[in-house]
Design an enzyme around this catalytic site. Sequence first.
Site, mmCIF file in Angstrom:
data_model
loop_
_atom_site.group_PDB
_atom_site.id
_atom_site.type_symbol
_atom_site.label_atom_id
_atom_site.label_comp_id
_atom_site.label_asym_id
_atom_site.label_seq_id
_atom_site.Cartn_x
_atom_site.Cartn_y
_atom_site.Cartn_z
ATOM 1 N N ARG A 242 0.852 -1.186 0.000
ATOM 2 C CA ARG A 242 0.000 0.000 0.000
ATOM 3 C C ARG A 242 0.888 1.237 0.000
ATOM 4 N NH1 ARG A 242 -2.843 -3.345 -1.219
ATOM 5 N NH2 ARG A 242 -4.864 -4.011 -0.390
ATOM 6 N N GLU A 271 -5.548 6.155 -7.196
ATOM 7 C CA GLU A 271 -5.597 5.227 -8.317
ATOM 8 C C GLU A 271 -6.935 5.353 -9.045
ATOM 9 O OE1 GLU A 271 -4.718 1.263 -7.012
ATOM 10 O OE2 GLU A 271 -2.786 1.837 -6.126
ATOM 11 N N HIS A 290 -0.894 -1.301 -10.424
ATOM 12 C CA HIS A 290 -1.538 -2.117 -9.385
ATOM 13 C C HIS A 290 -1.989 -3.472 -9.934
ATOM 14 C CE1 HIS A 290 -3.758 -1.827 -5.273
ATOM 15 N NE2 HIS A 290 -3.206 -3.013 -5.463
#
Length: 334
Positions: A242, A271, A290
């Site tokens: 994270r 994001e 991601h």
Amino acid sequence: MKIAILDDYQNATPGLKCFELLAGHDVKVFNSTTRGLGQLAIRLQPYDALVLIRERTAFSQALLSKLPNLKLISQTGRLAGHVDVAAATALGIAVAEGVGAPAAPAELTWALILAAARKIVPYANNLKDGLWQTASINPALNGLGFVLRGRTLGIWGYGKIGQLVAGYGRAFGMDVLVWGSQASRERALADGYQAAASRAAFFEQAHVLSLHLRLNDATRGIVTAGDLARMRPDALFVNTSRAELVQPEALEQALQQGRPGQAALDVYTSEPLAADSPLLRIPTVLATPHLGYVEQDSYELYFRHAFQNVVDFAHGAPANINNPDYVRQARRSD
């Protein structure tokens, strides 16, 4: 039930084998992300159930209160603070959790480490432009890559993913150094790895340092500018966990100052990451969008459980409910 699947950027869910579990329901798949509270509320008001792809959209009390038809949130994987569970409970919304698996994010972590260490992406991109064995046209960045054997792999967080990454490091002949809770360090020692003598020593000694921590109030911003300043100028900082584990802007500033020398990242505070993000303009950063859990087997696992939770709820047999005290009653009609 009217079901919405949120933030499926690649429109992958309709092609999954497990998608057939939702046959007979009214399903809408959203491929774009909406951030504004008002826009989200308008988009999601008609739905009885929402299927969330990890933490791509956050559900605050303000948003939940604007969704009068919502009865169920079905989470792919585990909850991670992006849903206000207390607010959902007070509003009579059930929140179902799914399952996860460590293999995909661990393998992506190792792919990033290998790619960054050997400068694979810039070499490959420059080859398409006719440049042979050229990592960069900037002489300062056109150095050689490095092998992993004999170097120190630092792992902060020795859970399921951290343990897999440690095993990869051992297979590649690296010296594995673990930092984290006392229990994590003891498990690492029992598995034949080293435990760092101190947090400072951990950052100073690692050639490759990879984060594998859960994000919560205790770990938010846990990596400081001071920690990063201790890293070697030839070190690689890796984060597939994270982005919020690192203090805001600390990594960007550290990279500009040359400690660590480079970073490989799969997670960001916002994001999808904007194309004009400062991170993307730092030449020593290898960035991926991601992808930790974004692969076929993980999607089948995550969504099969999430869809089954929806089906069970629709049949009056809710399972895997995170907030069992939610009020099972008709939502207000105003």
